[in-house]
Every structure is written in C-alpha cells, then in structure tokens.
Design an enzyme around this catalytic site. Structure first.
Site, PDB file in Angstrom:
ATOM      1  N   ASP A 348      -4.687   7.087  -2.298  1.00 26.65           N
ATOM      2  CA  ASP A 348      -3.723   7.655  -1.356  1.00 26.65           C
ATOM      3  C   ASP A 348      -4.122   7.297   0.078  1.00 26.65           C
ATOM      4  O   ASP A 348      -4.838   6.309   0.327  1.00 26.65           O
ATOM      5  CB  ASP A 348      -3.624   9.169  -1.593  1.00 26.65           C
ATOM      6  CG  ASP A 348      -2.261   9.748  -1.244  1.00 26.65           C
ATOM      7  OD1 ASP A 348      -2.015   9.988  -0.047  1.00 26.65           O
ATOM      8  OD2 ASP A 348      -1.443   9.948  -2.160  1.00 26.65           O
ATOM      9  N   ASP A 460       5.647   6.898   1.307  1.00 23.43           N
ATOM     10  CA  ASP A 460       5.710   8.242   1.891  1.00 23.43           C
ATOM     11  C   ASP A 460       6.502   8.229   3.195  1.00 23.43           C
ATOM     12  O   ASP A 460       6.744   7.170   3.795  1.00 23.43           O
ATOM     13  CB  ASP A 460       4.268   8.725   2.142  1.00 23.43           C
ATOM     14  CG  ASP A 460       4.137  10.237   2.065  1.00 23.43           C
ATOM     15  OD1 ASP A 460       5.148  10.938   2.175  1.00 23.43           O
ATOM     16  OD2 ASP A 460       2.994  10.709   1.904  1.00 23.43           O
ATOM     17  N   ASP A 529       4.418  18.692  -2.285  1.00 22.20           N
ATOM     18  CA  ASP A 529       2.985  18.724  -1.973  1.00 22.20           C
ATOM     19  C   ASP A 529       2.351  19.969  -2.568  1.00 22.20           C
ATOM     20  O   ASP A 529       1.127  20.077  -2.626  1.00 22.20           O
ATOM     21  CB  ASP A 529       2.772  18.719  -0.453  1.00 22.20           C
ATOM     22  CG  ASP A 529       2.824  17.307   0.111  1.00 22.20           C
ATOM     23  OD1 ASP A 529       2.873  16.349  -0.689  1.00 22.20           O
ATOM     24  OD2 ASP A 529       2.825  17.163   1.344  1.00 22.20           O
TER      25      ASP A 529
HETATM   26  C1  GLA Z   1       2.026  13.504   2.299  1.00 24.18           C
HETATM   27  C2  GLA Z   1       2.150  13.380   0.796  1.00 24.18           C
HETATM   28  C3  GLA Z   1       0.817  13.689   0.152  1.00 24.18           C
HETATM   29  C4  GLA Z   1      -0.213  12.734   0.694  1.00 24.18           C
HETATM   30  C5  GLA Z   1      -0.287  12.826   2.201  1.00 24.18           C
HETATM   31  C6  GLA Z   1      -1.180  11.766   2.778  1.00 24.18           C
HETATM   32  O1  GLA Z   1       1.811  14.826   2.655  1.00 24.18           O
HETATM   33  O2  GLA Z   1       3.156  14.199   0.304  1.00 24.18           O
HETATM   34  O3  GLA Z   1       0.917  13.587  -1.241  1.00 24.18           O
HETATM   35  O4  GLA Z   1       0.106  11.426   0.294  1.00 24.18           O
HETATM   36  O5  GLA Z   1       0.996  12.678   2.795  1.00 24.18           O
HETATM   37  O6  GLA Z   1      -1.289  11.827   4.144  1.00 24.18           O
END
Ligand code: GLA
Length: 703
Positions: A348, A460, A529
C-alpha cells in the site's frame, strides 16, 4: 443495420414496435411508452409483463387542469424538456441563442438495432437532435437508458441539465424511497423514507461518486421486504457528480430523475458536436429488495472487466505498517502471508519517492531510494518466488505541494485565481481534464507498470473537491465536472489497455468511488476504511443492495481485534477475502486459524463470488444477529454465514430460514443432522445457537 421501427415487428425478441408505440420486454417485465394524440412521448407502463400487447394502457392525452396547469404538466412524459406551462422536474434544459431557454421536442423517427431502441426527437425550431437510447437487458429485467444530444446547426447552445432518464412509476403518491447514505468510515447506510409531494434529492457534488450517497435507489409501496413485493430499482453508471431526484408531483405522479448533477454544471454544445450522457439502469421485480439486488448483481458482474475470474485472496500492508514499508519488512510480511495461503501481496502507501507520511510525495511515482535502493524488483521477485502475485497502491489524481511534480507544475491542479487552494489530507487534486496532466500520468505510470511484474493496482483518491477551476480553459468553466471524469477514464483505460494482466481496484478512502461505471474499469471496490468486523456487517449489507460480493473487498484486520479471529474471518469471507494486519503480532494459534479459514474460503469462494446472494437477516436493523447466504447458480451448493454481536434478549432463539434452494431437492446443511427437502429448509426454523461475538459458516449441499 437499423430496423424500420415504424413497421410492426419483434426485434431481437425484446423490443416490439408498432405505430408510435414501443414495448420493451424482459424475462418478467415490460416497459412501455408511446406518442399521444398531442404528440408527446408518453410513458405508458412499467411492471410485470402482460400476456398481450393490447393489454398495456394507452398513451393518454391529459386535459388541462384549470388555467394553472396545462396538459404537459400532468402528462408522464418519457423525457420532458423544460418548456410550456410545466413545473415538474424536467430531464433536459438548454439555452439557445437569443435568450431562448426552453426546449420543445417532437418525435422524428425510431429505429432498432438488436436489443437497442433509438428514439429520435428534434427541437421544433433549433438545430438540436435528442436521441433516447434504450437497451434491454432481458435476463436481468433491467432497462438501460442513455441520451445523445447533437447540435447540427451553426449556432452554439448550452446544456444546463441533461439527465439520462426519467423513470415513471405507476400512478400514485404512496411510494417508499430506499437509498444509501454515509460518510468516510461509515458508508452504505440503508435509508428508507416515504415520498411526499415535492422533490427528494440525493447527489454528489464531490467530483467522485462519494461516501455520502450512492447513485442507487429502490422504490416500493411500503410493503416489500427482502423476499417479496414490487420493487422498482435503479442506478447510474457514472463516477463523478450525479443526481437522483425523486419527485411526487401535485398530481400524484411519482417519477425518478437520474443523471449527471446539474449543480454548477453547463456544457457548451458547439455546432457539429454531440454530447452523450452516462447510462441509467432500472428494473422491476416482485421478489422484493433481495430480488432487486440479485438482478443488479448479475448485470454488474456481467459487465466487469474480468467477469469470470475468481478474485485472489490478498494481503495488504496498510493496516500493518501504514507508511513504514521497506524491502526487508515487506519481504518478511510476504513470507508470512504466503505461509497462510494468501495469493496476492499488495504493498500500500509509503513506497514511493520521499513518502514517509501524508504530507509529501504524491505525484512522484517512482520507488523511494532509501526504502527500495534497488527498486521494487527484489521484493517482487521474492513475492513471486513465494508463489504469490504482486500488487501496488497508487493515488494518481493527487499531488502534495511538497513534491517534485507540484514544484514543476503548480498550474496542474484544480484551482481558482485569487483563491487559496484548499488542502484535504495535505493534498491537491490534479486537473484530470487537462490533456497534459493525462499524458504525464499515462507516461509515468505506464513506465512503472511496464518495468515491474505487477498484476494488481489499488487506485485510491483521498479527498473531496474544492475550487474546481481551470483558469487556462477558454471554454465553459462548468464543464469541468464532466471533463475531469472523462480524463480520469482516459488515463485509467489507457493504462488498462496497455497492461491487460492487471486487475484494478477502485478505492476512494474506502467506498467513495463505488459505481457501475468504475466497475467497468475496476473489478472491485475497497468498500470502507473501516475494517472493524462488527461495523463491517452493516457496511457490507448496505453495499450489497447494489453491488455483488465479487466486487466487495473485505479484509480481516486488527481493528476491533478483541473480536474473535473466526468472527473476523467469517465477515470477510462473506465478500472477497483479504487480510490487512500485522501478522508478526499474531500468535501461532491465531495464524493456524487464519490458515484454516483461508483454506475454507478457497472451497466456497466460487459460490460467494459468482452465486446468488440472500440477505437472511439484516445487520443494519440492529437486532445484533444477522445472516447472509449465497447459492451457486445451479442451486447445487451454497453457504450460509450467521453472526451474533449482542442480543439484548438471551431467550431469543436464533432461527433462520434458508433461501434459493430447489423446493423438491434434498439438501444437507453442515452442522445439522440429515438431509431435508429444500422446501423444509426454506419454510421451517433452523436454529443457529450462537453466543455474543460468535459466528458460523455452513456449507449447503444438494444430495
Ligand atoms: C486510503 C485508503 C486506505 C489506504 C490509505 C493509504 O485511506 O482507503 O486503504 O490505502 O489511503 O494512504
């Protein structure tokens, strides 16, 4: 190519045309409209399919109602323009030269092509063609509508509103409106309210689909439930500002407008140009909200880029280490993940140039030299050697002020002159409408994806819009809402074409970009999230109203870790299973349990991801006890998940009735003695004895 729609005929089974009348038939439903004596294109019928074409009501002419309401105000026009003495919500509003701000459409001709019907309308004076395009999705009982506007004259015109559809319900003002609302970390709340005279609007003004509302709706007369009752439902396929306006008129007519949001929107339609709206979908069922969801699930699954590919069980680094990724820690995590049976390892945020927290680096999409001194290859090689695929997180539309990209191109972000640039999570939004921005992203990301063996990208988008300006653009500024999304689609689709091995995920701080259009590009959604297992029960239930389980990423995490491992797994296994947690903190016994559930998921995944979903007991209703079931399409195999969080009344028996079985066939259900008929499982109480924060997953088998 085009059939002659004026002759009576049955084109491709589903579309019947006769003089000025059209009947669109699906497996169980019919959608009918025609031209009335006054020349208006009028809705006639939408509901269960009737035996004879003559059974459908005629396209009535309405009389005027006193001097205040002329006939067009009362008529259920299929696609009403703003004109005349008409005060209902119009589907179309155009400004023409000379200050003419209404549009008067008349039927020109119709044509069919396979499962599509084209109704060509034209303004009575100005050179505007309006084509209504209907596509019949017969198997799913769903009609798709889009509209094309073309300016065939030599004068400009400005589109101020162009909805994709106005859907008319049978006469009456007694409808209940079901929709989804929410916020970051708390998406997909099911809302129900009775419509009253006036307009109920749900919308996004955030440049993406938004966490706050979702472009999906359902209407019933208050009596439908999960299993039975008439439900009219629909969704818009669009990933930008959208609007659903449900209106009950002063004459007891209920209709739903669906399309691009007209808020702060305008589009200069120049001579020779056309404008296409997104697709609006809507269907009808007598099988309640469950029947509505299953129909949409089938349609959406069929439109996915990879409709037949089972989704891999993934591990994601985010909730384990947040920004603290580096080659050693990720190799260690990958080794643990592989040992559990994980199939896809996703790194990520935090991997790119100078990214240590959320204050810097967005825009600079190359590996951080300190964390990955030899690039991503050593990590990817190790992940591959462990038998897993590799995936990566990107947030292409965003830039931090503290980045090489912003320092080089401060004019590339959405902004207004003379105004501060509002930051969200310390970032600004690249102006995706600009071709140079699009080309830059395509080039940079193409290079990254070409140089590395990557088969999964989480795309994202972590803030809502502000100052949606493009000072350098000489055209209509308010086109930005649509041009941004078109630019986004161009970048994403170009990368997708160039890297066909990649499966994409749409994330926007969780479920902020979940819609039918993004699900033609991305195969799945990062639903929220919030990965806490108890909260997820409700979020996943709400998501499932519109979207199928194969698109519903669901992660086991350490959030709400006191909840037992089995419970957390069962929640995630009822969608598309993944893990996002610090495995180094898990005990040997917990890791063993994780291994066990991952193996079970591999056995049931095809049922969950490709089967029919039945919401047996609601999670959001707050009874503390919920259940969801999936059945394979041939009804041979199924799986039922039951969850108890808390039950205030301990004497309450936890009784479930299964759904979707063949009545006459014999089935076994894990944990219950012996085989019984489908009818018995569906119509008698089956007790699932669970304590607080206990859950269960049971396989169903036809014997
Ligand atoms: C967002 C996404 C999370 C993660 C963060 C990384 O909040 O929804 O899953 O990838 O960004 O900064």
């Amino acid at each position: 190519m085009f059939g002659d729609a004026q002759s009576t005929g049955n084109n491709g089974m589903s579309i019947h045309t006769s003089e000025n009348n059209w009947i669109l038939e699906t497996r169980n439903t019919a959608y009918v409209f025609g031209i009335n004596a006054a020349g208006l294109l009028k809705h006639r019928y939408w509901g269960v399919r009737l035996p004879n074409q003559a059974d459908y009501p005629a396209a009535l002419n309405w009389p005027n109602w006193a001097s205040f309401n002329n006939a067009p105000h009362l008529a259920q026009e299929e696609y009403p323009g703003y004109n005349e003495m008409k005060f209902i919500e119009p589907a179309l509003k155009i400004s023409f030269p000379g200050g003419v701000r209404d549009v008067v459409l008349r039927f020109e001709r119709a044509a069919t092509e396979g499962e599509q019907l084209y109704i060509h309308l034209r303004d009575t004076y100005f050179h505007l063609n309006v084509t209504l395009i209907y596509t019949v999705h017969a198997a799913e009982d769903i009609i798709e509508r889009t509209v094309t506007l073309s300016n065939f004259g030599d004068q400009p015109m400005t589109i101020e509103r162009v909805f994709s559809a106005q859907w008319h319900l049978p006469y009456g003002d007694q409808y209940r409106f079901t929709h989804l609302s929410g916020r970051w970390f708390d998406e997909f709340k099911i809302q129900q309210e009775n419509l009253k005279p006036g307009v109920k609007v749900i919308e996004s003004r955030r440049i993406n689909t938004s966490h706050h509302a979702n472009p999906w709706f359902a209407l019933d007369r208050g009596g439908a439930d999960e299993d039975q009752g008439e439900v009219w439902f629909g969704a818009l396929s669009w990933s930008g500002n959208w609007k659903i306006a449900a209106e009950v008129t002063d004459f007891a007519s209920t209709r739903v407008n669906v399309g691009l949001n007209d808020w702060d929107f305008a589009w200069a339609l120049k001579p020779g140009e056309t404008f296409n709206t997104p697709s609006a979908f809507a269907g009808y069922t007598v099988e309640g909200f469950g029947g509505a969801s299953r129909r949409l699930h089938d349609l959406i699954r069929g439109r996915l880029p990879n409709p037949k590919t089972p989704h891999r069980i993934h591990y994601n680094s985010w909730e384990a280490v947040f920004f603290n990724v580096d080659v050693q820690s990720q190799i260690a995590a990958a080794e643990m993940a592989a040992g559990l049976g994980i199939e896809l390892f996703v790194m990520d945020d935090g991997w790119f140039h100078k990214r240590d927290d959320d204050h810097a680096a967005l825009g600079d999409w190359w590996p951080d030299e300190r964390k990955f001194p030899d690039g991503l290859k050593p990590l990817i090689d190790r992940v591959k050697a462990l038998g897993m695929d590799f995936g990566l997180w990107l947030e292409p539309e965003m830039v931090n002020k503290n980045s090489d990209l912003y320092r080089a191109h401060p004019d590339w972000v959405l902004h207004y002159p003379h105004r501060e640039r509002t930051e969200g999570r310390n970032q600004l939004i690249l102006n995706m409408a600009r071709q140079d921005v699009q080309d830059y992203l395509i080039e940079k990301l193409d290079g990254l994806l070409g140089a590395n063996d990557i088969t999964f990208i989480k795309w994202d988008m972590n803030r809502s819009v502000s100052e949606a300006g493009w000072p350098e653009y000489e055209g209509e500024q308010r086109e930005i809402w649509v041009r941004y999304v078109q630019g986004l689609y161009r970048v994403w689709n170009t990368l997708k074409e160039r890297h066909p091995k990649i499966l994409w995920q749409s994330c926007s701080g969780g479920g902020g970009r979940a819609d039918m259009d993004i699900l033609k590009i991305a195969d799945e959604i990062h639903v929220s999230d919030n990965t806490g297992a108890a909260a997820r029960l409700g979020i996943q239930e709400g998501f499932s109203m519109a979207y199928p389980a194969i698109t519903m990423e669901a992660q086991v995490s350490d959030m709400e870790a006191p909840i037992p491992v089995a419970f957390r797994f069962h929640v995630a296994m009822s969608g598309m299973l993944g893990m996002s947690c610090d495995l180094t903190k898990w005990s040997a016994a917990e890791l063993d349990e994780a291994r066990k559930w991952i193996a079970v998921y591999k056995e049931i995944r095809s049922i969950v991801q490709f089967g029919d979903q039945y919401r047996l007991r609601p999670a959001q209703a707050g009874s503390g006890y919920s259940a969801v079931q999936y059945m394979s399409k041939d009804k041979a195999e199924g799986v039922v998940f039951a969850f108890r969080t808390h039950i205030p009344d301990p004497a309450n028996p936890l009784a479930l009735r299964l759904r979707g079985l063949e009545a006459e066939a014999q089935y076994t259900v894990e944990g219950f003695e012996g085989a019984r008929s489908g009818q018995a499982w569906m119509h008698s109480d089956n007790l699932f004895m669970l304590k607080n924060f206990e859950s269960t997953v049971r396989k169903i088998k036809r014997v």
